[in-house]
Design a protein around this motif. Structure first.
Motif, PDB file in Angstrom:
ATOM      1  N   GLY A 161       0.812  -1.208   0.000  1.00 50.19           N
ATOM      2  CA  GLY A 161       0.000   0.000   0.000  1.00 50.19           C
ATOM      3  C   GLY A 161       0.849   1.262   0.000  1.00 50.19           C
ATOM      4  O   GLY A 161       0.515   2.254  -0.653  1.00 50.19           O
ATOM      5  N   LEU A 162       1.970   1.216   0.734  1.00 46.29           N
ATOM      6  CA  LEU A 162       2.846   2.386   0.781  1.00 46.29           C
ATOM      7  C   LEU A 162       3.526   2.601  -0.571  1.00 46.29           C
ATOM      8  O   LEU A 162       3.689   3.743  -1.019  1.00 46.29           O
ATOM      9  CB  LEU A 162       3.906   2.211   1.868  1.00 46.29           C
ATOM     10  N   GLU A 164       2.302   1.732  -3.462  1.00 45.20           N
ATOM     11  CA  GLU A 164       1.253   2.249  -4.343  1.00 45.20           C
ATOM     12  C   GLU A 164       1.030   3.739  -4.096  1.00 45.20           C
ATOM     13  O   GLU A 164       0.952   4.547  -5.033  1.00 45.20           O
ATOM     14  CB  GLU A 164      -0.041   1.476  -4.098  1.00 45.20           C
ATOM     15  N   MET A 165       0.993   4.090  -2.803  1.00 44.67           N
ATOM     16  CA  MET A 165       0.817   5.503  -2.459  1.00 44.67           C
ATOM     17  C   MET A 165       1.979   6.321  -3.019  1.00 44.67           C
ATOM     18  O   MET A 165       1.766   7.374  -3.627  1.00 44.67           O
ATOM     19  CB  MET A 165       0.743   5.612  -0.926  1.00 44.67           C
ATOM     20  N   GLY A 166       3.213   5.831  -2.841  1.00 47.51           N
ATOM     21  CA  GLY A 166       4.381   6.560  -3.325  1.00 47.51           C
ATOM     22  C   GLY A 166       4.310   6.776  -4.830  1.00 47.51           C
ATOM     23  O   GLY A 166       4.560   7.879  -5.321  1.00 47.51           O
ATOM     24  N   ASP A 179      12.875   6.596  -0.461  1.00 45.82           N
ATOM     25  CA  ASP A 179      11.872   7.069   0.499  1.00 45.82           C
ATOM     26  C   ASP A 179      10.996   5.958   1.054  1.00 45.82           C
ATOM     27  O   ASP A 179      10.450   6.092   2.147  1.00 45.82           O
ATOM     28  CB  ASP A 179      10.975   8.129  -0.167  1.00 45.82           C
ATOM     29  N   ILE A 180      10.803   4.879   0.308  1.00 46.47           N
ATOM     30  CA  ILE A 180       9.857   3.876   0.757  1.00 46.47           C
ATOM     31  C   ILE A 180      10.461   2.481   0.895  1.00 46.47           C
ATOM     32  O   ILE A 180      10.380   1.874   1.969  1.00 46.47           O
ATOM     33  CB  ILE A 180       8.637   3.837  -0.188  1.00 46.47           C
ATOM     34  N   PRO A 183      13.784   2.264   3.575  1.00 49.41           N
ATOM     35  CA  PRO A 183      13.404   2.424   4.991  1.00 49.41           C
ATOM     36  C   PRO A 183      12.442   1.338   5.449  1.00 49.41           C
ATOM     37  O   PRO A 183      12.492   0.907   6.602  1.00 49.41           O
ATOM     38  CB  PRO A 183      12.716   3.795   5.044  1.00 49.41           C
ATOM     39  N   GLY A 184      11.589   0.864   4.542  1.00 47.78           N
ATOM     40  CA  GLY A 184      10.650  -0.191   4.915  1.00 47.78           C
ATOM     41  C   GLY A 184      11.355  -1.503   5.185  1.00 47.78           C
ATOM     42  O   GLY A 184      10.912  -2.304   6.005  1.00 47.78           O
ATOM     43  N   SER A 259      14.233   5.044  15.003  1.00 45.99           N
ATOM     44  CA  SER A 259      13.617   5.810  16.094  1.00 45.99           C
ATOM     45  C   SER A 259      12.150   6.096  15.789  1.00 45.99           C
ATOM     46  O   SER A 259      11.378   6.390  16.689  1.00 45.99           O
ATOM     47  CB  SER A 259      14.380   7.119  16.310  1.00 45.99           C
ATOM     48  N   TRP A 260      11.756   5.983  14.509  1.00 49.60           N
ATOM     49  CA  TRP A 260      10.355   6.184  14.159  1.00 49.60           C
ATOM     50  C   TRP A 260       9.493   5.012  14.583  1.00 49.60           C
ATOM     51  O   TRP A 260       8.276   5.116  14.659  1.00 49.60           O
ATOM     52  CB  TRP A 260      10.218   6.368  12.643  1.00 49.60           C
ATOM     53  N   PRO A 262       7.724   2.406  16.861  1.00 56.86           N
ATOM     54  CA  PRO A 262       7.329   2.407  18.275  1.00 56.86           C
ATOM     55  C   PRO A 262       8.065   1.337  19.084  1.00 56.86           C
ATOM     56  O   PRO A 262       8.315   1.528  20.265  1.00 56.86           O
ATOM     57  CB  PRO A 262       5.825   2.111  18.241  1.00 56.86           C
TER      58      PRO A 262
END
Lengths: 267, 275
Positions: A161-162, A164-166, A179-180, A183-184, A259-260, A262
Motif C-alpha cells: 500500500g505504501l 502504491e501511495m508513493g 523514500d519507501i 526504509p521499509g 527511532s520512528w 514504536p
C-alpha cells in the motif's frame, strides 16, 4: 483509583535497581565460583578461581599481549563482516527488487546456505592455505547469509500500500527506493546485521583455532597447550565481551535508524 | 473550529470552481478481474468543482472506480477523460498510508522539492496540526493521521481529489470534525472531489451529487440541493438520506435491474430542498 507518586529518591533507587538487576545473577555466580575454588572444592585444572583469571587478565594487559591479540581478532572480524555483509546486502537488494535476479540467484544461494561454513574448512585451507585470506573468507561467508536473507525478506515485506501511495504521489525509481523501499526494509536488514554480528565471532573463534600466530583464538589454544586455564578463560570471556559489544553496536544502530518505530524508540 | 462559516457569494464561488477543479468524462468504462465484471458501462460527466459522493454496498465496485480514476488500476474498456495532468489528481486512502519513518512534515512534502516546506507547514496549520510537524506518525491518533494524509494531498493543490472511505475507521465525533474540515477546504480551494463512502449520511452531508453503484453500474444519480453548512437534523437532509438508503436496501445484493435507471429520479431532482 489513586497512584502513589514516588519520591525522587525512591524513583532513583528504582532506576538503579532496574539497572543492576540483570547483573545480579552473574555476580552471585562469580562469588559462588570464587568460594568454591578457594575452598579447594573446584580444582584449578577444571576452573581457575575468578581472581586468578583477573590476575591473568591484568598480566596480559600489562604486557600489551592482550591488546595485540584483540586488535588482530577485531580486524579480522570486521574485515570479514564488511566483505560478507556488503555482498549480502547488495545481493539481497538485487534479488528482493528484481524478480529476474531472484530467479537467477536465489536457488543457488539457498543451496549454499545449507552448507555450514565450518564444514568448508578443509577446502578453504586447500584454496587459501592457512593465512589471513582463509579466515576472512570463512567469516565473510558466515556473515553473508543472515544479511542476505533478511535483506531479501525485508524488501519483499515492504507494505504494498505504501509503494502504491508513493507511485501515486509521483515517486519513481531511485526516489521510490530511497523514500519507501529501503526504509521499509531497514528493520529486517538490521535484524540480519545483528544476527550476523553474533555469528561473526563464532566463525572467527573456530577459524583462529585452526592455525594462527596471533589473535584471541591463538592465545587460548596456546594457553591450553600449557594448561594455563586462567588464560583460556580470559580468552573465552573476551569473546563474550566482544560479542556483547557488537550486539550493543547493532542495538545502537536500531535505536538511531528506527527511532520512528514504536518498538525501538527510546523515548 | 475548522469550519469557516463565512459565505462567499454563489457567483464567485462557481467561478473559482471552474478554474480550480477538473472536469471528468467517462464513457462506457469497464473493469473486469478475470471473468468477473466489477464495473460495466459507466457513463459519467462531472462538472469542475463538483463534490460527488459514491455510495453502495461493499463489493459493488465503488472503490474500483476510484482506483481507475487514480490510474492505480487500468480499465478493461471504455474511455476516461480528465482535463489536466497526472499530477493534478491526488488520492486519499482509508488507511492513511503515511510513511512511518518520516516526520509528519516530510510526509506532507513527499514527492516535492525542499522549497515547498513552507507551503507544507501552512497546509499543516490549516488542518490544525501545525505543531505536530516534527512528530512521528506513530504518535498520532487515527483522526490526526487522516488530517496529515489530507494535508499531503492538498499541498499539491490537486484539481481532482479522490477520497476512498477516508473516514471509515474514525469514531463518530472525529468523523464529523473531519467532514467539516474537508468541506471547508473544498469550498476554499474549489477542487473537484469524489468521495467513496458506505455512510449515506456522510454522502448527503458533503456532496452536491450522490451516485449509487449497484452490481458495477450506476443505479441512482441524485443531486443534493441543500444549502451549506448542512443541518443533519433538518427534514430535507433526512429525506435525502432516507431516500438513498431505501434505494440501497430495496435491492438484494445481486439484482440485475440495478442497471436500469430509476424513473422517479428525474422528478425527484426538481424538488428543491430548503431548510
Amino acid at each position: 483509583m489513586t497512584h502513589a507518586i514516588p519520591s525522587p529518591q525512591a524513583g532513583a533507587a528504582a532506576r538503579a535497581a532496574k539497572r543492576l538487576l540483570p547483573w545480579s545473577l552473574p555476580i552471585v555466580l562469580i562469588i559462588v565460583w570464587q568460594l568454591a575454588a578457594q575452598s579447594g572444592w573446584l580444582s584449578s585444572r577444571v576452573l581457575p578461581a575468578p581472581l586468578d583469571v583477573v590476575k591473568a587478565f591484568w598480566t596480559l594487559t600489562a604486557s600489551g599481549e592482550l591488546f595485540r591479540h584483540v586488535a588482530v581478532s577485531a580486524r579480522r572480524a570486521l574485515a570479514g563482516f564488511a566483505i560478507g555483509g556488503a555482498l549480502g546486502l547488495l545481493l539481497g537488494l538485487a534479488t528482493g527488487s528484481w524478480r529476474r535476479a531472484e530467479l537467477l540467484l536465489d536457488t543457488t544461494v539457498q543451496m549454499i546456505r545449507n552448507i555450514p561454513p565450518l564444514a568448508l574448512i578443509p577446502l578453504v585451507i586447500l584454496w587459501f592455505g592457512i593465512d589471513e585470506t582463509a579466515k576472512l573468507f570463512l567469516v565473510a561467508l558466515g556473515v553473508f547469509f543472515p544479511v542476505y536473507i533478511n535483506t531479501f525478506h525485508g524488501i519483499r515485506s515492504v507494505d504494498a500500500g505504501l509503494i502504491e501511495m508513493g507511485r501515486s504521489y509521483g515517486l519513481r525509481g531511485w526516489s521510490l527506493y530511497r523514500d519507501i523501499i529501503l526504509p521499509g526494509a531497514l528493520p529486517s536488514i538490521l535484524v540480519g546485521v545483528r544476527f550476523s554480528l553474533g555469528f561473526m565471532w563464532v566463525i572467527l573463534i573456530v577459524a583462529e583455532t585452526i592455525s594462527a600466530q596471533e589473535g584471541i583464538g591463538y592465545m587460548t589454544m596456546n594457553a591450553r597447550e600449557f594448561l594455563m586455564t586462567d588464560v583460556v578463560l580470559v580468552g573465552i570471556l573476551l569473546y563474550a565481551l566482544l560479542g556483547k559489544l557488537a550486539d550493543q553496536l547493532a542495538r545502537g544502530l536500531e535505536r538511531r535508524w528506527l527511532s520512528w518505530h514504536p518498538n525501538y524508540s527510546s523515548r | 473550529m475548522y469550519f469557516s462559516p463565512e459565505e462567499s457569494s454563489q457567483v464567485s464561488e462557481a467561478a473559482a470552481r471552474s478554474s480550480n477543479g477538473a472536469a471528468l468524462k467517462l464513457r462506457g468504462l469497464e473493469k473486469s478481474f478475470g471473468a468477473r465484471r466489477v464495473l460495466r458501462d459507466i457513463d459519467l460527466d462531472i462538472r469542475p468543482g463538483q463534490f460527488v459522493a459514491i455510495v453502495g454496498r461493499s463489493g459493488c465496485g465503488k472503490s474500483t472506480l476510484l482506483r481507475l480514476l487514480a490510474s492505480l488500476d487500468e480499465a478493461s474498456g471504455g474511455s476516461m477523460q480528465i482535463d489536466g495532468q497526472r499530477g493534478d489528481i491526488r488520492m486519499m486512502f482509508q488507511d492513511s498510508r503515511l510513511l512511518p519513518w518520516k516526520h509528519v512534515i516530510d510526509n506532507v512534502t513527499l514527492g516535492l522539492a525542499p522549497a515547498h516546506r513552507r507551503h507544507a507547514q501552512e497546509v499543516l496549520d490549516r488542518v490544525g496540526l501545525g505543531d505536530r510537524a516534527r512528530d512521528w506518525p506513530s504518535r498520532l491518533s487515527g483522526g490526526q493521521r487522516q488530517r496529515i494524509a489530507l494535508a499531503r494531498a492538498l499541498v499539491h493543490s490537486p484539481r481532482l481529489l479522490l477520497l476512498d472511505e477516508p473516514l471509515g475507521a474514525l469514531d463518530a465525533l472525529t468523523r464529523i470534525e473531519m467532514q467539516q474540515l474537508i468541506e471547508s477546504l473544498w469550498l476554499e480551494q474549489g477542487f473537484t472531489a469524489i468521495l467513496v463512502t458506505h455512510d449515506v449520511q456522510e454522502a448527503v452531508a458533503l456532496a452536491d451529487r450522490v451516485l449509487l453503484i449497484e452490481d458495477g453500474a450506476i443505479a441512482l444519480d441524485l443531486d443534493i440541493r441543500l444549502a451549506r453548512p448542512r443541518e443533519r437534523a433538518s427534514t430535507g437532509f433526512s429525506a435525502c438520506e432516507a431516500r438513498i438508503l431505501s434505494r440501497v436496501l430495496s435491492s438484494p445484493a445481486r439484482d440485475d435491474e440495478a442497471a436500469v435507471p430509476e424513473p422517479v429520479f428525474s422528478n425527484f431532482t426538481r424538488i428543491s430542498w430548503a431548510i
